[in-house]
Design an enzyme around this catalytic site. Structure first.
Site, PDB file in Angstrom:
ATOM      1  N   HIS A   7      -0.818  -0.038  -9.676  1.00 21.11           N
ATOM      2  CA  HIS A   7      -1.513  -0.922  -8.720  1.00 21.11           C
ATOM      3  C   HIS A   7      -2.141  -2.111  -9.455  1.00 21.11           C
ATOM      4  O   HIS A   7      -3.351  -2.338  -9.363  1.00 21.11           O
ATOM      5  CB  HIS A   7      -2.578  -0.135  -7.935  1.00 21.11           C
ATOM      6  CG  HIS A   7      -2.950  -0.810  -6.635  1.00 21.11           C
ATOM      7  ND1 HIS A   7      -3.349  -0.134  -5.519  1.00 21.11           N
ATOM      8  CD2 HIS A   7      -3.006  -2.125  -6.284  1.00 21.11           C
ATOM      9  CE1 HIS A   7      -3.605  -0.979  -4.542  1.00 21.11           C
ATOM     10  NE2 HIS A   7      -3.410  -2.206  -4.984  1.00 21.11           N
ATOM     11  N   GLU A  54      -3.188   7.712  -5.092  1.00 23.56           N
ATOM     12  CA  GLU A  54      -3.412   6.929  -6.316  1.00 23.56           C
ATOM     13  C   GLU A  54      -4.599   7.506  -7.053  1.00 23.56           C
ATOM     14  O   GLU A  54      -5.619   7.792  -6.402  1.00 23.56           O
ATOM     15  CB  GLU A  54      -3.706   5.465  -5.960  1.00 23.56           C
ATOM     16  CG  GLU A  54      -2.449   4.637  -5.865  1.00 23.56           C
ATOM     17  CD  GLU A  54      -2.715   3.165  -5.558  1.00 23.56           C
ATOM     18  OE1 GLU A  54      -3.853   2.694  -5.791  1.00 23.56           O
ATOM     19  OE2 GLU A  54      -1.800   2.510  -5.080  1.00 23.56           O
ATOM     20  N   ARG A 108       0.850  -1.197   0.000  1.00 25.99           N
ATOM     21  CA  ARG A 108       0.000   0.000   0.000  1.00 25.99           C
ATOM     22  C   ARG A 108       0.881   1.242   0.000  1.00 25.99           C
ATOM     23  O   ARG A 108       1.846   1.328   0.775  1.00 25.99           O
ATOM     24  CB  ARG A 108      -0.907   0.028   1.238  1.00 25.99           C
ATOM     25  CG  ARG A 108      -2.080  -0.939   1.178  1.00 25.99           C
ATOM     26  CD  ARG A 108      -3.141  -0.520   0.135  1.00 25.99           C
ATOM     27  NE  ARG A 108      -4.194  -1.514   0.035  1.00 25.99           N
ATOM     28  CZ  ARG A 108      -4.244  -2.497  -0.871  1.00 25.99           C
ATOM     29  NH1 ARG A 108      -3.311  -2.603  -1.787  1.00 25.99           N
ATOM     30  NH2 ARG A 108      -5.237  -3.358  -0.877  1.00 25.99           N
TER      31      ARG A 108
HETATM   32  N1  LIG Z   1      -0.508  -4.408  -5.230  1.00 26.28           N
HETATM   33  C1  LIG Z   1      -1.571  -5.194  -5.238  1.00 26.28           C
HETATM   34  O1  LIG Z   1      -2.238  -5.348  -6.269  1.00 26.28           O
HETATM   35  C2  LIG Z   1      -1.971  -5.924  -3.972  1.00 26.28           C
HETATM   36  C3  LIG Z   1      -2.754  -7.080  -4.089  1.00 26.28           C
HETATM   37  C4  LIG Z   1      -3.060  -7.797  -2.944  1.00 26.28           C
HETATM   38  C5  LIG Z   1      -2.642  -7.341  -1.707  1.00 26.28           C
HETATM   39  N2  LIG Z   1      -1.932  -6.204  -1.612  1.00 26.28           N
HETATM   40  C6  LIG Z   1      -1.523  -5.703  -0.300  1.00 26.28           C
HETATM   41  O2  LIG Z   1      -0.386  -6.433   0.162  1.00 26.28           O
HETATM   42  C7  LIG Z   1      -0.363  -6.433   1.569  1.00 26.28           C
HETATM   43  C8  LIG Z   1       0.100  -7.729   2.154  1.00 26.28           C
HETATM   44  O3  LIG Z   1      -0.669  -8.822   1.655  1.00 26.28           O
HETATM   45  P1  LIG Z   1      -0.533 -10.264   2.334  1.00 26.28           P
HETATM   46  O4  LIG Z   1      -1.459 -11.168   1.577  1.00 26.28           O
HETATM   47  O5  LIG Z   1       0.880 -10.654   2.479  1.00 26.28           O
HETATM   48  O6  LIG Z   1      -1.189  -9.913   3.738  1.00 26.28           O
HETATM   49  P2  LIG Z   1      -1.124 -10.745   5.082  1.00 26.28           P
HETATM   50  O7  LIG Z   1      -2.213 -10.219   5.942  1.00 26.28           O
HETATM   51  O8  LIG Z   1      -1.068 -12.214   4.811  1.00 26.28           O
HETATM   52  O9  LIG Z   1       0.293 -10.316   5.694  1.00 26.28           O
HETATM   53  C9  LIG Z   1       0.603  -9.011   6.103  1.00 26.28           C
HETATM   54  C10 LIG Z   1       1.736  -9.137   7.113  1.00 26.28           C
HETATM   55  O10 LIG Z   1       2.118  -7.815   7.515  1.00 26.28           O
HETATM   56  C11 LIG Z   1       2.457  -7.882   8.893  1.00 26.28           C
HETATM   57  N3  LIG Z   1       2.467  -6.592   9.551  1.00 26.28           N
HETATM   58  C12 LIG Z   1       1.414  -5.865  10.055  1.00 26.28           C
HETATM   59  N4  LIG Z   1       1.853  -4.736  10.626  1.00 26.28           N
HETATM   60  C13 LIG Z   1       3.211  -4.735  10.496  1.00 26.28           C
HETATM   61  C14 LIG Z   1       4.247  -3.839  10.884  1.00 26.28           C
HETATM   62  N5  LIG Z   1       3.975  -2.706  11.544  1.00 26.28           N
HETATM   63  N6  LIG Z   1       5.519  -4.142  10.581  1.00 26.28           N
HETATM   64  C15 LIG Z   1       5.832  -5.280   9.913  1.00 26.28           C
HETATM   65  N7  LIG Z   1       4.905  -6.202   9.526  1.00 26.28           N
HETATM   66  C16 LIG Z   1       3.608  -5.915   9.815  1.00 26.28           C
HETATM   67  C17 LIG Z   1       1.397  -8.824   9.462  1.00 26.28           C
HETATM   68  O11 LIG Z   1       1.814  -9.357  10.704  1.00 26.28           O
HETATM   69  C18 LIG Z   1       1.310  -9.884   8.376  1.00 26.28           C
HETATM   70  O12 LIG Z   1       2.197 -10.962   8.624  1.00 26.28           O
HETATM   71  C19 LIG Z   1      -1.771  -6.001   1.987  1.00 26.28           C
HETATM   72  O13 LIG Z   1      -1.736  -4.673   2.410  1.00 26.28           O
HETATM   73  C20 LIG Z   1      -2.580  -6.008   0.753  1.00 26.28           C
HETATM   74  O14 LIG Z   1      -3.600  -5.066   0.766  1.00 26.28           O
HETATM   75  C21 LIG Z   1      -1.566  -5.491  -2.716  1.00 26.28           C
END
Ligand SMILES: NC(=O)c1ccc[n+]([C@@H]2O[C@H](COP(=O)([O-])OP(=O)(O)OC[C@H]3O[C@@H](n4cnc5c(N)ncnc54)[C@H](O)[C@@H]3O)[C@@H](O)[C@H]2O)c1
Length: 353
Positions: A308, A289, A261
């Protein structure tokens, strides 16, 4: 966690568009062999924030849920809150399919009180996001942002010995900020490159270090890796967590990739760090965005931007439902679903479990 004993009813509450795009025929057929399937359409608008549903839709969902043993919700559906759960005494499983991951369409605490398993398959886009993160890392090491411009603009054509050195990923340390589903998949994709992987994630189970061959480390140490990939969700505590001090730790020649994000990184600090030109940036997500026309990031040769699209592939759309049917099958055959909304998962999203 007790699955129903007679032929169960699975209810799916979603918008007409999602029904069309996501519910693949083969998966519906597979689900139909396990249970009676009922689909109900709702058109409650939603975005990144909490879902605010009108009274009529909320009542309709409660009535629909009352006849179900398992309930799957997605875009269009009102939240599954205490009222819905109280109206559905047969309900044992509630699953969120995709989107609005942090909007909290399921009241997880209330579900637990009603002995309902809460499952979330919104991570089904983590496959393409991990792939694109790897691509941006490789393109950054090869300084592709610069070469793309050189190839596109005759005026900029350079001799081979005029271009800055490019680097390989093989053997290089990679850092990940956030180690959830995308991080686990990226870790697998990185294996053939053979370099060490350092991760910063205060909420991830420490057993993952041994299981997936990574080391946990503080953020400042991870920022010093040759390639740094940002994978943290946007929560109140992650907003702006990568600021000037953190970006200062990037080594000359390092690559910084963000596919999670935009709001996690301080955009002004990012522009200032990128403008120095000694590190490389691969950014799929932005704040704001879309990236405004004329924004400095659009014009820096050491910055590669995508709009994105990391998770948006042909394959990802139906996978959300495929993975949900896998989870339902596990549940109905006496196995635990893999993507349960546990306390640790909820803590990582900045919300109580
Ligand atoms: N670019 C895109 O098109 C796209 C698509 C899907 C997801 N995403 C984004 O990617 C991100 C991660 O996805 P995911 O499936 O791995 O999610 P997930 O929920 O499986 O994992 C996220 C991880 O971040 C960790 N986290 C939370 N706060 C933290 C902090 N302060 N410091 C370090 N780590 C921390 C959590 O403990 C968790 O392990 C999400 O924000 C999601 O919205 C982006």
């Amino acid at each position: 966690m007790t699955p129903p004993t007679s032929r169960p009813v699975v209810g799916i509450a979603l918008s007409g568009r999602i029904r069309e795009d996501y519910l693949g025929a083969a998966d519906l057929e597979r689900l139909g062999r396990l249970a009676e399937v009922r689909v109900e359409e709702f058109e409650v608008p939603s975005g990144w924030g909490p879902v605010e549903a009108d009274e009529d839709s909320r009542r309709r969902l409660a009535g629909f849920a009352a006849g179900c043993d398992l309930l799957v919700v997605c875009h269009g559906s009102p939240p599954v809150d205490e009222d819905v759960l109280a109206a559905a005494p047969r309900l044992r499983f509630v699953g969120e399919l995709e989107g609005d991951r942090f909007a909290g369409r399921i009241d997880v605490e209330a579900a637990r009180e009603h002995d309902v398993v809460a499952v979330d398959t919104t991570h089904s886009s983590s496959w393409p996001v991990a792939e694109w993160a790897l691509a941006l890392a490789l393109l950054g090491l090869r300084q592709h942002g610069l070469f793309r411009r050189v190839m596109a603009d005759e005026e900029l054509r350079k001799d081979r010995d005029e271009v800055p050195p490019v680097r390989e990923l093989s053997g290089r340390p990679v850092g990940m900020i956030g180690f959830g589903h995308i991080g686990w998949r990226l870790r697998e994709l990185l294996r053939p490159f053979g370099g060490p992987v350092l991760v910063h994630d205060p909420f991830a189970p420490r057993e993952l270090a041994d299981a997936l061959d990574v080391d946990f480390a503080p953020l400042e140490r991870v920022m010093g890796c040759d390639v740094v990939v940002c994978l943290v969700p946007a929560t109140p505590s992650t907003e702006g967590m990568i600021g000037a001090d953190e970006l200062e730790r990037l080594q000359p020649g390092a690559v910084f990739v963000n596919v999670s994000r935009g709001a996690v990184v301080d955009t002004d600090a990012l522009v200032r760090r990128a403008a120095r030109g000694d590190a490389w940036f691969g950014l799929d997500v932005h704040d704001p965005e879309p990236v405004p026309v004329g924004a400095p990031l659009r014009h820096l040769p050491n910055v590669l931007l995508s709009p994105h699209i990391a998770g948006v592939t042909e394959e990802a759309r139906p996978r959300f439902f495929t993975v949900m049917v896998d989870e339902i099958e596990r549940f109905l055959t006496g196995r635990e679903p893999r993507a349960q909304l546990t306390d640790a998962v909820m803590a990582g999203r900045g919300r109580p479990g």
